[in-house]
Design an enzyme around this catalytic site. Structure first.
Site, PDB file in Angstrom:
ATOM      1  N   CYS A  82       0.927  -1.247  -0.089  1.00 27.56           N
ATOM      2  CA  CYS A  82      -0.113  -0.055  -0.066  1.00 27.56           C
ATOM      3  C   CYS A  82       0.968   1.278   0.104  1.00 27.56           C
ATOM      4  O   CYS A  82       1.554   1.333   0.931  1.00 27.56           O
ATOM      5  CB  CYS A  82      -0.795  -0.022   1.137  1.00 27.56           C
ATOM      6  SG  CYS A  82      -1.804   1.538   1.401  1.00 27.56           S
ATOM      7  N   GLU A 110      -4.623   0.862  -4.899  1.00 25.27           N
ATOM      8  CA  GLU A 110      -3.804  -0.013  -5.464  1.00 25.27           C
ATOM      9  C   GLU A 110      -3.855   0.005  -6.827  1.00 25.27           C
ATOM     10  O   GLU A 110      -4.668   0.630  -7.656  1.00 25.27           O
ATOM     11  CB  GLU A 110      -4.457  -1.252  -4.824  1.00 25.27           C
ATOM     12  CG  GLU A 110      -3.079  -2.474  -4.970  1.00 25.27           C
ATOM     13  CD  GLU A 110      -1.646  -2.073  -4.341  1.00 25.27           C
ATOM     14  OE1 GLU A 110      -0.742  -1.210  -5.158  1.00 25.27           O
ATOM     15  OE2 GLU A 110      -1.487  -1.869  -3.253  1.00 25.27           O
TER      16      GLU A 110
END
Length: 221
Positions: A2, A105
């Site tokens: 992340c 993402e």
């Protein structure tokens, strides 16, 4: 991993939600493009109470001579957290919570450029990441720093990216913070698909200078 997330919850609301005493120097919110090396909102426990404080997103080990003396450690893998010397002590005694609206993402299809996605909770309330923190000090310079804990993605998330931040549900906040004894390791698992919502967003998020709520809007194509 992340590498970007959004946080729009007001600081006073965060302090109330987590029953934490807020610092006077908290980062600006809303922020729809939280980037590594910037200060983020972090909740941790000290002296028998919780505190809401700013910490640099990017864990700096004690042996670094400067914050950029080695790799940028924004994520820590759950599978090796207790064994790696860089994270081992922090995972035992310096765990924290990192609130967010959701995270970004990037998925690379078989043909074409990477496409960003926004992943957020399916229900009400914020997304709360498991984190670890570390105070770093050298030559009079002092930083409080942190990293997110990640694990192997499952289900639909795995089709977008193979890693996902560990998310801590409200009933487990106290355990992750060390307020309820041992057992934090049992929390380091991937959230199920039904706990998450997914949608594609504009490639504008590719720039760390991008701002505004349009960054989390669903892409109409």
């Amino acid at each position: 991993m992340c590498g970007r997330f959004a946080n729009t919850l007001p600081s006073d609301a965060m302090a109330q939600l987590f029953d934490a005493a807020p610092a006077n120097t908290l980062p600006h919110v809303p922020n729809y493009n939280v980037c590594p090396t910037t200060d983020i909102h972090v909740i941790y426990r000290t002296d028998d109470h919780r505190r809401l404080v700013p910490m640099r997103w990017g864990f700096v080990p004690k042996w670094y001579k400067a914050p950029n003396d080695g790799p940028l450690l924004i994520n820590a893998r759950a599978e090796t957290l207790a064994d790696k010397p860089v994270f081992r002590e922090a995972c035992r005694v310096r765990r924290c919570l990192i609130p967010a609206d959701g995270f970004y993402e990037w998925h690379r299809p078989e043909a074409g450029d990477k496409q960003p996605w926004f992943i957020q909770p399916a229900g009400e309330g914020p997304m709360v990441f498991a984190g670890i923190w570390q105070d770093w000090q050298q030559d009079g310079q002092r930083l409080s720093t942190c990293a997110m804990v990640t694990t192997e993605a499952q289900g639909r998330m795995a089709e977008i990216h193979h890693r996902i931040p560990v998310m801590v549900r409200p009933e487990h906040w106290a355990k992750w913070l060390g307020e309820e004894g041992h057992g934090a390791a049992t929390l380091m698992c991937a959230a199920p698909d039904e706990a998450l919502r997914f949608h594609r967003v504009s490639r504008a998020i590719n720039s760390n200078r991008a701002l505004g709520p349009e960054l989390i809007e669903e892409l109409d194509e």
